[in-house]
Write a protein that holds these residues in place. Structure first.
Motif, PDB file in Angstrom:
ATOM      1  N   ALA A  23      44.178  25.005  39.758  1.00  0.00           N
ATOM      2  CA  ALA A  23      43.985  24.560  40.951  1.00  0.00           C
ATOM      3  C   ALA A  23      44.013  25.889  41.887  1.00  0.00           C
ATOM      4  O   ALA A  23      44.266  27.103  41.301  1.00  0.00           O
ATOM      5  CB  ALA A  23      45.011  23.757  41.481  1.00  0.00           C
ATOM      6  N   HIS A  37      46.162  23.659  46.478  1.00  0.00           N
ATOM      7  CA  HIS A  37      45.346  22.518  45.585  1.00  0.00           C
ATOM      8  C   HIS A  37      44.306  22.164  46.894  1.00  0.00           C
ATOM      9  O   HIS A  37      43.536  20.980  46.737  1.00  0.00           O
ATOM     10  CB  HIS A  37      46.096  21.235  45.432  1.00  0.00           C
ATOM     11  CG  HIS A  37      46.981  21.473  44.377  1.00  0.00           C
ATOM     12  ND1 HIS A  37      47.532  20.219  43.943  1.00  0.00           N
ATOM     13  CD2 HIS A  37      47.536  22.718  43.743  1.00  0.00           C
ATOM     14  CE1 HIS A  37      48.319  20.751  42.693  1.00  0.00           C
ATOM     15  NE2 HIS A  37      48.471  22.134  42.740  1.00  0.00           N
ATOM     16  N   ALA A  38      43.985  23.020  47.988  1.00  0.00           N
ATOM     17  CA  ALA A  38      42.866  22.671  48.789  1.00  0.00           C
ATOM     18  C   ALA A  38      42.047  23.974  48.823  1.00  0.00           C
ATOM     19  O   ALA A  38      41.385  24.055  50.093  1.00  0.00           O
ATOM     20  CB  ALA A  38      43.554  22.539  50.106  1.00  0.00           C
ATOM     21  N   ARG A  70      42.490  18.973  42.950  1.00  0.00           N
ATOM     22  CA  ARG A  70      42.039  19.267  44.246  1.00  0.00           C
ATOM     23  C   ARG A  70      42.784  18.196  45.078  1.00  0.00           C
ATOM     24  O   ARG A  70      42.179  16.849  44.773  1.00  0.00           O
ATOM     25  CB  ARG A  70      40.646  19.329  44.477  1.00  0.00           C
ATOM     26  CG  ARG A  70      39.990  19.884  45.796  1.00  0.00           C
ATOM     27  CD  ARG A  70      40.431  21.259  46.032  1.00  0.00           C
ATOM     28  NE  ARG A  70      39.631  21.927  47.155  1.00  0.00           N
ATOM     29  CZ  ARG A  70      38.939  22.784  47.429  1.00  0.00           C
ATOM     30  NH1 ARG A  70      38.543  23.346  46.075  1.00  0.00           N
ATOM     31  NH2 ARG A  70      38.237  23.050  48.593  1.00  0.00           N
ATOM     32  N   PHE A 130      38.328  18.482  50.697  1.00  0.00           N
ATOM     33  CA  PHE A 130      37.320  18.628  49.544  1.00  0.00           C
ATOM     34  C   PHE A 130      36.081  19.016  49.784  1.00  0.00           C
ATOM     35  O   PHE A 130      35.415  18.634  50.948  1.00  0.00           O
ATOM     36  CB  PHE A 130      37.412  16.948  49.160  1.00  0.00           C
ATOM     37  CG  PHE A 130      38.544  16.283  48.684  1.00  0.00           C
ATOM     38  CD1 PHE A 130      39.022  16.558  47.236  1.00  0.00           C
ATOM     39  CD2 PHE A 130      39.213  15.642  49.549  1.00  0.00           C
ATOM     40  CE1 PHE A 130      40.415  15.986  47.043  1.00  0.00           C
ATOM     41  CE2 PHE A 130      40.692  15.245  49.176  1.00  0.00           C
ATOM     42  CZ  PHE A 130      41.057  15.226  47.739  1.00  0.00           C
ATOM     43  N   LEU A 188      32.677  21.337  43.340  1.00  0.00           N
ATOM     44  CA  LEU A 188      33.676  21.005  42.497  1.00  0.00           C
ATOM     45  C   LEU A 188      33.192  21.196  41.033  1.00  0.00           C
ATOM     46  O   LEU A 188      33.675  21.315  40.012  1.00  0.00           O
ATOM     47  CB  LEU A 188      33.815  19.458  42.651  1.00  0.00           C
ATOM     48  CG  LEU A 188      34.747  19.261  44.125  1.00  0.00           C
ATOM     49  CD1 LEU A 188      35.050  17.800  44.063  1.00  0.00           C
ATOM     50  CD2 LEU A 188      36.217  19.933  43.755  1.00  0.00           C
ATOM     51  N   GLU A 212      33.389  24.808  40.086  1.00  0.00           N
ATOM     52  CA  GLU A 212      34.497  25.175  39.691  1.00  0.00           C
ATOM     53  C   GLU A 212      35.047  24.552  38.225  1.00  0.00           C
ATOM     54  O   GLU A 212      35.556  25.304  37.527  1.00  0.00           O
ATOM     55  CB  GLU A 212      35.712  24.411  40.451  1.00  0.00           C
ATOM     56  CG  GLU A 212      35.536  25.490  41.793  1.00  0.00           C
ATOM     57  CD  GLU A 212      36.797  25.063  42.690  1.00  0.00           C
ATOM     58  OE1 GLU A 212      37.205  23.930  42.763  1.00  0.00           O
ATOM     59  OE2 GLU A 212      37.413  26.065  43.285  1.00  0.00           O
TER      60      GLU A 212
END
Length: 441
Positions: free
Chosen positions: A209, A222-223, A250, A254, A260, A263
């Motif tokens: 994360a 987590h952001a 996450r 978002f 995403l 990542e």
């Protein structure tokens, strides 16, 4: 241990994106947000496609002084069965303190707080883990947490603490490499040393994360995007063992699906770079049962004394964080202040989510008003009760000053407080009143 592959944390905000992502082998769902009888259609469709779903609990408090709550364990077991999960996961943390053991009011942290790495605390944790294992229909894995603060007088490193926990209970480990990075920045702990001490073959899966650094403190948000140091720790881990699964977490802010997916690609590259070669076994049985040596080394302490001592210590710490009582001896006052402000901020954010009408009614005044309220009013019974208590506090103080806004807040509070909301039809109110009478018999 079943191989999970590459996964992502399922959240309602990105449900459609997750369904459409290529290469997703499994997802993790916050256990407390999944209702077994009313699973989101997105999760149902993923399961029908053969995607594994793992419930991840956040409220059990295995590191607390109390034995695990039977109702919470039952709820976690129900979710594992409803989702057809191969395992469930929780945290090595305490989330509440006080109550009968200390003859003091129950306090809720609303957050995962670190357990002291002492022999006595480990004994309590091991017993709590065994209780949870006996109550669950599938294997349990527990996660190392991120922390802003350190306990004074700790007797073990994180790696040693986790090794003994796994050795004595046979529990699996969920290793969060982002949390290892957090503890490196905040507590000066070397991630490589922690990995070298871990029972790597006990790993069930890995969390990855993002977060951010402010004034020398790393916040596990987590952001935010995954930083390079976290990916480097993942590479180091993958050079030691091939983890059965790796998952991207996450929870806020978002991004677009393409980000995403990028990542997830970075996670795969970090695993490949590490070589994904398993290390030689270090003594933890692969069967998930305690070793003979661990069984022979039974805790020598008095369990009642250990639980009471831990209860007093955790209550004193949590009270300092959420009720403004004196900082316990040996703790860093500045760092505790940072943690207290972080807890209050998170509490304001979550209340705004569970009761979105409050920031709508109060506007820009919501956050400062809630933070002022939180300073002297600890949470004792969850976020929904917290929202009602906050509104009642404002009304009793004659706030907000604007009569129209205060009237709207009063209507909101009346609608949701009491045994029956005012908007219910008389027949519904009668049915609920009858049910309450029957339940009291």
């Amino acid at each position: 241990m079943e191989r999970l592959g590459t996964g992502i944390g399922w959240r309602p905000e990105i449900a459609d994106a997750v369904e459409g992502m290529p290469g997703i082998d499994w997802v993790e769902v916050v256990a407390e947000n999944a209702c077994p009888g009313h699973l989101p259609e997105s999760l149902v469709r993923l399961r029908e496609r053969g995607v594994t779903v793992v419930p991840h609990g956040v409220s059990l408090g295995l590191g607390g002084a109390d034995r695990p709550d039977e109702a919470r364990l039952h709820a976690l077991a129900e979710r594992a069965q409803a989702l057809g999960s191969p395992l469930v996961t929780e945290h090595i943390a305490f989330v509440r303190a006080g109550g009968p053991l200390t003859a003091s009011p129950r306090l809720e942290a609303g957050h995962l707080l670190p357990v002291p790495r002492t022999r006595d605390a480990l004994d309590v944790l091991c017993e709590n883990v065994r209780i949870a294992q006996d109550a669950l229909p599938v294997p349990l894995a527990v996660e190392n947490i991120a922390a802003l603060i350190s306990w004074p007088g700790e007797e073990m490193t994180e790696g040693q603490f986790l090794y003994e926990l796994a050795d004595r209970t046979g529990v699996r480990l969920l290793i969060d490499v982002a949390n290892l990075h957090t503890n490196h920045v905040n507590r000066g702990e070397d991630p490589a040393e922690a990995l070298a001490e871990l029972p790597l073959e006990a790993i069930a899966y890995v969390h990855v994360a993002g977060g951010f650094e402010r004034d020398g403190v790393w916040h596990d948000s987590h952001a935010h995007p995954i930083p390079r140091p976290v990916l480097d720790i993942l590479t180091d881990l993958a050079s030691r063992v091939s983890p059965p699964g790796v998952l991207l977490e996450r929870d806020e802010n978002f991004p677009e699906p393409a980000e995403l997916e990028g990542e997830l690609g970075a996670i795969r590259e970090a695993l490949e770079k590490g070589g994904a070669t398993a290390a030689a076994p270090s003594g933890i049985p692969a069967t998930g049962t305690p070793s003979a040596q661990a069984q022979a080394q039974a805790p020598a302490g008095d369990p009642t004394r250990q639980r009471l001592a831990l209860a007093l210590a955790e209550t004193a710490l949590l009270s300092a964080l959420v009720a403004g009582t004196p900082v316990p001896e040996g703790f860093d006052r500045v760092r505790l202040g940072v943690q207290a402000r972080a807890l209050a901020s998170k509490r304001a954010d979550v209340v705004a989510k569970v009761a979105p009408e409050l920031p709508e009614i109060l506007g820009t005044a919501y956050r400062p008003a809630f933070l002022a309220y939180a300073h002297g009013h600890p949470m004792t019974d969850g976020y929904r009760r917290d929202a009602l208590d906050f509104a009642e506090h404002l009304l009793l103080a004659g706030r907000p000053e604007e009569a129209a806004i205060r009237g709207e807040l009063r209507e909101w509070w009346l609608e949701r407080s009491g045994p029956a909301p005012r908007s219910l039809k008389p027949t519904v109110r009668l049915a609920r009143a009858t049910r309450r009478v029957l339940l009291r018999r």
